[in-house]
Design an enzyme around this catalytic site. Sequence first.
Site: not given
Ligand code: CP
Ligand code: NVA
Length: 323
Positions: A238, A144, A278, A141, A306, A114
């Site tokens: 989101d 997701q 999400c 993502h 997930r 990430r």
């Molecule tokens: N939806 C998601 O990826 O959540 P986190 O940021 O908690 O991993």
């Molecule tokens: N769009 C959001 C998703 C978090 C799971 C971010 O990137 O922060």
Amino acid sequence: MSPQLASPGPSLATLRGHDLLSSADLSGEQIRALLQLASELKRGERRVDLQGKTLGLIFTKASTRTRVSFTVAMARLGGQTMDLNPSLTQVGRGEPVADTARVLSRYVDALAIRTFAQQELEEYAHWAAIPVINALTDLEHPCQALADFLTVQEAFGASAGPGDLTLAYVGDGNNVAHSLLLTGALLGVNVRIGAPAGYEPDPAVVDRASALAGNSCTIEVTHDPVVAVRGAHALYTDVWASMGQEEEKAQREAAFQGFCLDEALLAEADARAIVLHCLPAHRGEEISAGVIEGSASRVFDQAENRLHVQQALLAVLLGGPTL
Ligand code: CP
Ligand code: NVA
């Protein structure tokens, strides 16, 4: 039900040892097979053995769901996870990705990463000799989106024909929207994005999704949230400010007025419509408290999924024998 003995189908066998950097790295057939395997794992009809395998987690951004679901997924498959948070390793002190990726490839069996730039993820994948999984970048993502479409399938069945279902995403044309566009296109689900001017999804991703969709479904972007959600089967939103955009929060709040997924927007959707997010969510901003807590909401099933889709993904990328 007793565990099945069959191996994953041919479309999944070809994924062994591959990376998942973008939702478009999978074919529609592979996504359908992954969702099928995830459903079987969820129902306890299939078991996969990854004993002795280790997944490394390199997370430069915060995470609850992704971190925990990958960790539990590996544990349920008999493998283990190692936290390689950059602040704990030499990555945080500037060791090059090229060196880190080659060294870690000698120790662990896959990496879930990430980070901010998609390019950094791609650099890890270039140097690593093991599968690299996108656990969220600024661009996409993909894990997701797999969980999201499993949740849609659970609501509407896995046998919906091309173009039969519409997913409407209201809000920022961000990483999550991009992966929904690509995965929806590959599955033949119409995707409509309703975003304010200046916050549309990346046109290159929209073009790619349209090309992948071909004649099977439609890909649309509108500035009108009501047009986006009208008659849709799944409504999705989101956060307005993603991780790394915290300084734009006030400006974004002003730009996104009218884009809250609330009861009025839900009333425009199909009567059977489900609501997805999400998470993490900001009640009263991108979604109303009533809608996220209401009867149409599937956000906690979605979060649970997930775990199941990532178990399926790890099983396939690491090629563990099915029990
Ligand atoms: N939806 C998601 O990826 O959540 P986190 O940021 O908690 O991993
Ligand atoms: N769009 C959001 C998703 C978090 C799971 C971010 O990137 O922060």
